[in-house]
Design an enzyme around this catalytic site. Structure first.
Site, PDB file in Angstrom:
ATOM      1  CB  SER B 144      -0.961  -0.044   1.198  1.00 32.06           C
ATOM      2  OG  SER B 144      -1.996   0.878   1.040  1.00 32.06           O
ATOM      3  NE  ARG B 216      -9.403   2.796  10.020  1.00 27.99           N
ATOM      4  CZ  ARG B 216      -8.290   2.384   9.442  1.00 27.99           C
ATOM      5  NH1 ARG B 216      -7.740   3.105   8.485  1.00 27.99           N
ATOM      6  NH2 ARG B 216      -7.707   1.271   9.804  1.00 27.99           N
ATOM      7  CG  ASP B 310      -6.281  -3.600  -3.653  1.00 27.00           C
ATOM      8  OD1 ASP B 310      -7.035  -2.671  -3.311  1.00 27.00           O
ATOM      9  OD2 ASP B 310      -5.083  -3.643  -3.351  1.00 27.00           O
ATOM     10  CG  HIS B 345      -5.874  -2.247   0.099  1.00 29.67           C
ATOM     11  ND1 HIS B 345      -4.964  -2.108  -0.920  1.00 29.67           N
ATOM     12  CD2 HIS B 345      -5.362  -1.551   1.157  1.00 29.67           C
ATOM     13  CE1 HIS B 345      -3.949  -1.338  -0.496  1.00 29.67           C
ATOM     14  NE2 HIS B 345      -4.176  -0.998   0.754  1.00 29.67           N
ATOM     15  CG  ASP B 346      -7.743  -5.107   5.260  1.00 29.40           C
ATOM     16  OD1 ASP B 346      -6.918  -4.176   5.206  1.00 29.40           O
ATOM     17  OD2 ASP B 346      -8.643  -5.188   6.109  1.00 29.40           O
TER      18      ASP B 346
END
Lengths: 368, 368
Positions: B144, B216, B310, B345-346
């Site tokens: 990232s 967030r 992602d 993405h994680d």
């Protein structure tokens, strides 16, 4: 184009067990209802939409949200059909909503307004159609939250129409869409100016709640796609902003802010809360054993249209409805198209020419 | 595990033209630096990460963010390598950030802190490595925002390492990711408690800014995928909440709120603003004709790892780096793996066993 409000001085029994003692529905219609009232096409609007689906008022710069679909010679042809679109309960555009007076208390409902479900929205519309004398609609069409309504008509009022067309929608809202909605819900409930729902509604029209803006930005992202944002904005920077200034913005930033700010002034936050809730708890299988059991009630021919890049309601969710209809042996009563679009969820509003002919054909369908 | 802070009483000339008169860098290391200081593996952390990449402090319940990757016998083997992770400038975990004292004014930088770019972050790290005596790193690895740093090392400090491994990242932040970041930026700047950057930082640690929570949440969504949220939460409702209560929540709602609330207390909002800015303006091609021109500087062997689901940095962006390297005739100096993961993405943080062997092999690579 005719705009009317119909008042119902009768109770509406809600799915929650609560009752609306009276209610009103605002709606718009295009074309003429024929003598035997058999040519109505019901159009159902999405979360932030309204009954104003087509045409343009004098003071407007933009036409109704599906103007490209509805009109003389268009896919939903007003030369042939009487097209009607009803503002849903909870929406701020004229039907009963949390800002109306609760007769039992004499003051505005605000947070005492009951939670309204898709079932309730559809039941209320049925009362309106009954009053107008429409016993059976020629077709029902809806996208997104409107698609939920269309499916609900098909399952819960199976005799009401022989043709149901559902776009960019789902049979039950999934965790992913609920997560997106949480941003706007959390934003509104925790905005310092929300004041437990007792905010000054006129001030909100001037300033808008920041929490609502933020939620709308998230919603906006869910309607778009990586491709469409890239094509539209790329990495273009706002001309007057400095690249190395903390508050400097890309053009996509400016677009997001502009839209969110306008939206927060245009759409009442309490109404948004109630409609987001309505979307979140939509589950066509709730009162049935499973999806198959729910769909087995359908008598209409079902047309399903999804969009490949849709990030809010995945094509796989529509596909599941299709395959379950096939399992039920309804091969001749269902069709499914997954449209190749890079516009994401918004495609049902913007890429009309990619699917309007499917809608037109589905409306023209005749039982053998 | 050793944690240290190094102070630099020398100016850092920033990409923006501004200067940090002095700065500090906090870092963590694992394993032993060998006699000729040739066994360092540099690990670069992501937006909300820190130098604490592995191991566990006494008072912690969770280990560092890449503990599954870094350790004895693991993909980044601390028996063999000296692994070092440096907290990036602007981050609230110990390196120079907007909450530090600006010597020229005697008060905290706050909004006077200069915008820091990936180039600046990497230049500062180079000064640290120089001080420690590391002239050349064995490898550089990052995911990232950490992947952006890795690519920047490769392009701007081509002699510094022969092996660069980049995961779940891009060569320039695209409009889609910028749109996601706008939510948190707008949220922080417009939070009523932000106070033009002069908020009480201790109060923020207790309450957190609502704007930060909302941002967030959006970030969280961008790290996840429809599949992973569905598997994890489905439509399970919070047991104590009523389905027809306006404020009733699904379990995914509770999860989002819980995480967002914790995060807003843990991560300083001004630091977040600066790092989001850093991510948004990252563009490895900025000072070059194009991507090809930028990549032509690279001397290291480049390993690229993307993840199919992602939503933040699309695999196609990594693929573009790969194909451009091929255009440059670097077939033997680049490899690209698109990992089949449903974690979005994680995945670079949670599905280690799907790619750790590629990282291990890339670190072991020897020039013929």
């Amino acid at each position: 184009m005719v705009t009317k409000t119909e008042y119902f001085n009768e109770p509406l029994h809600l799915e929650s067990g609560r009752i609306l003692n009276s209610f009103k529905l605002k709606y718009e219609s295009y074309g003429k209802l024929n003598a035997d009232k058999s040519n109505a096409v019901v159009v159902c609007h999405a979360l932030t939409g309204s009954h104003h689906a087509a045409g343009r008022y004098e003071n407007e710069t933009k036409s109704g949200w599906w103007d490209a679909m509805i009109g003389s010679g268009k896919a939903i042809d007003t030369d042939e059909f009487f097209v009607i679109c009803v503002n849903i309960l909870s929406s701020p555009f004229g039907s009963t909503c949390p800002l109306d007076i609760d007769e039992s208390s004499g003051s505005e409902y605000r947070l005492n307004f009951p939670v309204i479900t898709i079932t309730d929205v559809v039941n209320a519309q049925m009362k309106l159609f009954s009053r107008i004398g429409i016993k059976k609609a020629h077709a029902i069409v809806g996208g997104s939250l409107g698609g939920m309504q269309a499916l609900c008509f098909a399952i819960e009022h199976p005799e009401f129409s022989d043709r149901v067309i559902m776009l960019a929608s789902t049979y039950q809202t999934k965790a992913w869409a609920i997560a997106f909605n949480r941003i706007v819900i959390h934003g509104i409930l925790n905005d310092v100016h929300f004041d437990g729902g007792n905010y000054d509604k006129n001030l909100v029209k001037i300033h808008g709640l920041v929490g609502m803006e933020l939620g709308r930005m998230a919603g906006h992202i869910s309607f778009l796609s990586p491709y469409s944002t890239e094509v539209k904005f790329g990495r273009n920077y706002v001309e007057t902003d400095g690249l190395y200034e903390l508050k400097g913005r890309f053009q996509v930033d400016r677009y997001m802010e502009y839209n969110a700010s306008n939206f927060a002034k245009r759409f009442d936050p309490l109404c948004y809360l109630y409609i987001a809730k309505m979307m979140n708890i939509f589950d066509a299988t709730r009162h049935y054993d499973d999806l198959k059991d729910a769909l087995s009630n359908i008598k209409a021919r079902l047309t399903l249209i999804s969009f490949r890049g849709d990030m809010l309601f995945m094509p796989s969710e529509m596909e599941e409805i299709y395959s379950t209809m096939l399992d039920l042996g309804r091969k001749n009563m269902v069709e499914y198209f997954n449209i190749d679009s890079s516009y994401g969820h918004d495609a049902f509003l913007v890429e009309i020419d990619k699917f309007d002919f499917y809608v037109k054909r589905a409306i023209k369908w005749k039982r053998n």
